[in-house]
Scaffold this motif. Structure first.
Motif, PDB file in Angstrom:
ATOM      1  N   GLN A   1       0.827  -1.207   0.000  1.00 46.75           N
ATOM      2  CA  GLN A   1       0.000   0.000   0.000  1.00 46.75           C
ATOM      3  C   GLN A   1       0.862   1.258   0.000  1.00 46.75           C
ATOM      4  O   GLN A   1       0.607   2.208  -0.745  1.00 46.75           O
ATOM      5  N   GLU A   2       1.902   1.257   0.846  1.00 47.09           N
ATOM      6  CA  GLU A   2       2.781   2.434   0.910  1.00 47.09           C
ATOM      7  C   GLU A   2       3.541   2.610  -0.402  1.00 47.09           C
ATOM      8  O   GLU A   2       3.667   3.729  -0.900  1.00 47.09           O
ATOM      9  N   LEU A   3       4.029   1.511  -0.981  1.00 50.20           N
ATOM     10  CA  LEU A   3       4.759   1.613  -2.250  1.00 50.20           C
ATOM     11  C   LEU A   3       3.845   2.074  -3.382  1.00 50.20           C
ATOM     12  O   LEU A   3       4.277   2.843  -4.242  1.00 50.20           O
ATOM     13  N   THR A   4       2.593   1.631  -3.369  1.00 47.42           N
ATOM     14  CA  THR A   4       1.648   2.077  -4.397  1.00 47.42           C
ATOM     15  C   THR A   4       1.454   3.581  -4.320  1.00 47.42           C
ATOM     16  O   THR A   4       1.471   4.284  -5.340  1.00 47.42           O
ATOM     17  N   ARG A   5       1.293   4.082  -3.094  1.00 45.02           N
ATOM     18  CA  ARG A   5       1.105   5.527  -2.898  1.00 45.02           C
ATOM     19  C   ARG A   5       2.363   6.297  -3.316  1.00 45.02           C
ATOM     20  O   ARG A   5       2.285   7.292  -4.045  1.00 45.02           O
ATOM     21  N   LEU A   6       3.530   5.819  -2.881  1.00 45.21           N
ATOM     22  CA  LEU A   6       4.786   6.496  -3.224  1.00 45.21           C
ATOM     23  C   LEU A   6       5.063   6.439  -4.721  1.00 45.21           C
ATOM     24  O   LEU A   6       5.478   7.434  -5.329  1.00 45.21           O
ATOM     25  N   THR A   7       4.824   5.274  -5.320  1.00 49.02           N
ATOM     26  CA  THR A   7       5.069   5.125  -6.753  1.00 49.02           C
ATOM     27  C   THR A   7       4.176   6.067  -7.546  1.00 49.02           C
ATOM     28  O   THR A   7       4.621   6.672  -8.529  1.00 49.02           O
ATOM     29  N   ALA A   8       2.929   6.212  -7.117  1.00 48.93           N
ATOM     30  CA  ALA A   8       2.018   7.132  -7.811  1.00 48.93           C
ATOM     31  C   ALA A   8       2.543   8.569  -7.734  1.00 48.93           C
ATOM     32  O   ALA A   8       2.505   9.303  -8.726  1.00 48.93           O
ATOM     33  N   ASP A   9       3.048   8.966  -6.556  1.00 49.68           N
ATOM     34  CA  ASP A   9       3.607  10.319  -6.413  1.00 49.68           C
ATOM     35  C   ASP A   9       4.813  10.513  -7.335  1.00 49.68           C
ATOM     36  O   ASP A   9       4.917  11.528  -8.030  1.00 49.68           O
ATOM     37  N   TYR A  10       5.722   9.541  -7.321  1.00 48.22           N
ATOM     38  CA  TYR A  10       6.921   9.659  -8.158  1.00 48.22           C
ATOM     39  C   TYR A  10       6.561   9.610  -9.643  1.00 48.22           C
ATOM     40  O   TYR A  10       7.147  10.330 -10.451  1.00 48.22           O
TER      41      TYR A  10
ATOM     42  N   ARG B   1       3.829  10.631 -11.014  1.00 42.65           N
ATOM     43  CA  ARG B   1       3.239  11.926 -11.373  1.00 42.65           C
ATOM     44  C   ARG B   1       4.348  12.956 -11.629  1.00 42.65           C
ATOM     45  O   ARG B   1       4.319  13.684 -12.626  1.00 42.65           O
ATOM     46  N   LYS B   2       5.349  12.988 -10.743  1.00 43.39           N
ATOM     47  CA  LYS B   2       6.462  13.923 -10.923  1.00 43.39           C
ATOM     48  C   LYS B   2       7.272  13.586 -12.179  1.00 43.39           C
ATOM     49  O   LYS B   2       7.665  14.484 -12.938  1.00 43.39           O
ATOM     50  N   LEU B   3       7.520  12.282 -12.381  1.00 40.25           N
ATOM     51  CA  LEU B   3       8.283  11.870 -13.562  1.00 40.25           C
ATOM     52  C   LEU B   3       7.523  12.168 -14.849  1.00 40.25           C
ATOM     53  O   LEU B   3       8.130  12.594 -15.848  1.00 40.25           O
ATOM     54  N   ASP B   4       6.215  11.962 -14.841  1.00 37.24           N
ATOM     55  CA  ASP B   4       5.413  12.271 -16.035  1.00 37.24           C
ATOM     56  C   ASP B   4       5.503  13.757 -16.377  1.00 37.24           C
ATOM     57  O   ASP B   4       5.598  14.120 -17.552  1.00 37.24           O
ATOM     58  N   ALA B   5       5.454  14.606 -15.337  1.00 32.77           N
ATOM     59  CA  ALA B   5       5.561  16.056 -15.585  1.00 32.77           C
ATOM     60  C   ALA B   5       6.921  16.395 -16.189  1.00 32.77           C
ATOM     61  O   ALA B   5       7.015  17.182 -17.142  1.00 32.77           O
ATOM     62  N   LEU B   6       7.997  15.791 -15.657  1.00 30.73           N
ATOM     63  CA  LEU B   6       9.336  16.045 -16.201  1.00 30.73           C
ATOM     64  C   LEU B   6       9.472  15.497 -17.627  1.00 30.73           C
ATOM     65  O   LEU B   6      10.070  16.145 -18.492  1.00 30.73           O
ATOM     66  N   ARG B   7       8.918  14.319 -17.871  1.00 29.95           N
ATOM     67  CA  ARG B   7       9.000  13.735 -19.225  1.00 29.95           C
ATOM     68  C   ARG B   7       8.225  14.595 -20.229  1.00 29.95           C
ATOM     69  O   ARG B   7       8.646  14.737 -21.385  1.00 29.95           O
ATOM     70  N   LEU B   8       7.099  15.137 -19.788  1.00 31.93           N
ATOM     71  CA  LEU B   8       6.324  16.022 -20.656  1.00 31.93           C
ATOM     72  C   LEU B   8       7.138  17.269 -21.010  1.00 31.93           C
ATOM     73  O   LEU B   8       7.196  17.675 -22.177  1.00 31.93           O
ATOM     74  N   LYS B   9       7.803  17.855 -19.997  1.00 28.16           N
ATOM     75  CA  LYS B   9       8.665  19.018 -20.256  1.00 28.16           C
ATOM     76  C   LYS B   9       9.797  18.637 -21.202  1.00 28.16           C
ATOM     77  O   LYS B   9      10.162  19.403 -22.102  1.00 28.16           O
ATOM     78  N   LEU B  10      10.375  17.451 -20.987  1.00 27.55           N
ATOM     79  CA  LEU B  10      11.473  16.989 -21.826  1.00 27.55           C
ATOM     80  C   LEU B  10      11.013  16.832 -23.282  1.00 27.55           C
ATOM     81  O   LEU B  10      11.705  17.271 -24.208  1.00 27.55           O
ATOM     82  N   ASN B  11       9.845  16.241 -23.482  1.00 31.03           N
ATOM     83  CA  ASN B  11       9.318  16.078 -24.848  1.00 31.03           C
ATOM     84  C   ASN B  11       9.083  17.432 -25.513  1.00 31.03           C
ATOM     85  O   ASN B  11       9.405  17.619 -26.698  1.00 31.03           O
ATOM     86  N   ARG B  12       8.513  18.377 -24.741  1.00 27.52           N
ATOM     87  CA  ARG B  12       8.290  19.720 -25.292  1.00 27.52           C
ATOM     88  C   ARG B  12       9.606  20.375 -25.679  1.00 27.52           C
ATOM     89  O   ARG B  12       9.734  20.998 -26.733  1.00 27.52           O
ATOM     90  N   GLU B  13      10.601  20.219 -24.801  1.00 23.04           N
ATOM     91  CA  GLU B  13      11.903  20.841 -25.055  1.00 23.04           C
ATOM     92  C   GLU B  13      12.584  20.185 -26.254  1.00 23.04           C
ATOM     93  O   GLU B  13      13.252  20.858 -27.034  1.00 23.04           O
ATOM     94  N   GLN B  14      12.406  18.869 -26.427  1.00 24.08           N
ATOM     95  CA  GLN B  14      12.989  18.213 -27.598  1.00 24.08           C
ATOM     96  C   GLN B  14      12.322  18.686 -28.882  1.00 24.08           C
ATOM     97  O   GLN B  14      12.990  18.851 -29.907  1.00 24.08           O
TER      98      GLN B  14
END
Length: 197
Positions: free
Chosen positions: A38-47, A49-62
């Motif tokens: 349960q804790e890993l599911t919650r933590l993984t979802a948070d990470y 979400r953050k990684l998706d935001a960074l990947r989106l920025k990376l794709n835009r920048e590329q």
């Protein structure tokens, strides 16, 4: 009499003497695994979400980098064409101004700076993504180790019965009547029954 109970206070799991130590350990391990998941599911979802935001920025920048590189190539071609026209105009009748050549050079430099800026931003975003993935891996390991320790926090408690938990086999009330007789200042107790002989 008192009873010895095995307990895992953190997981709130208790077992009486009828449960074997192996069964109790298995129950603690299952509860710890569920808590960890349960804790890993919650933590993984948070990470994620953050990684998706960074990947989106990376794709835009590329995409921006691709646009900037295309623009840089066009600017270089325009600059070379303008330089060639300027050189040819020196030999021809029509003289061309050098200012248009300088403007093209300035625009080429600006496009080159845009490309370098996008490349730097992409490297920074890639570093951020790598750092976040490393942090996520470290946190997952720490969570797993912590729940593993929690599963092994087994203690034995001695439980004494409360008075309310005492069960009686036989219960009864006996009554032996007496008479109180007042003779002057004194009160005398007289039995109201006769004992069998």
């Amino acid at each position: 009499s008192s009873v010895v109970v095995r307990a895992n206070e953190t997981l709130k799991i208790y077992a009486g003497p009828d449960m074997t130590p192996a069964d109790f350990r298995r129950e603690c391990a299952d509860a710890a695994r569920n808590g960890r998941d349960q804790e890993l599911t919650r933590l993984t979802a948070d990470y994620e979400r953050k990684l998706d935001a960074l990947r989106l920025k990376l794709n835009r920048e590329q995409r921006k980098l691709d646009d900037h590189e295309t623009e840089l190539q066009q600017r270089k071609m325009e600059e070379m064409g303008t330089h060639a026209e300027t050189v040819l105009s020196l030999f021809g009748k029509r003289r061309r101004s050098i200012s248009s050549s300088l403007t093209k050079r300035r625009l080429t430099e600006q496009a080159k700076n845009d490309v370098q800026e996008s490349q730097a931003m992409i490297k920074d975003l890639e570093k951020q993504i790598q750092a976040l993935e490393t942090e996520r891996s470290k946190v997952e390991t720490e969570v797993s180790e912590r729940w593993s320790k929690i599963a092994n926090e087994i203690t034995e408690l001695t439980v004494a019965p409360f008075k309310k938990d005492v069960l009686l086999d036989v219960f009864g009330v006996a009554w032996m009547p007496y008479h109180l007789v007042k003779t002057g200042p004194e009160i005398i107790e007289l039995p109201a029954f006769v004992e069998p002989a």
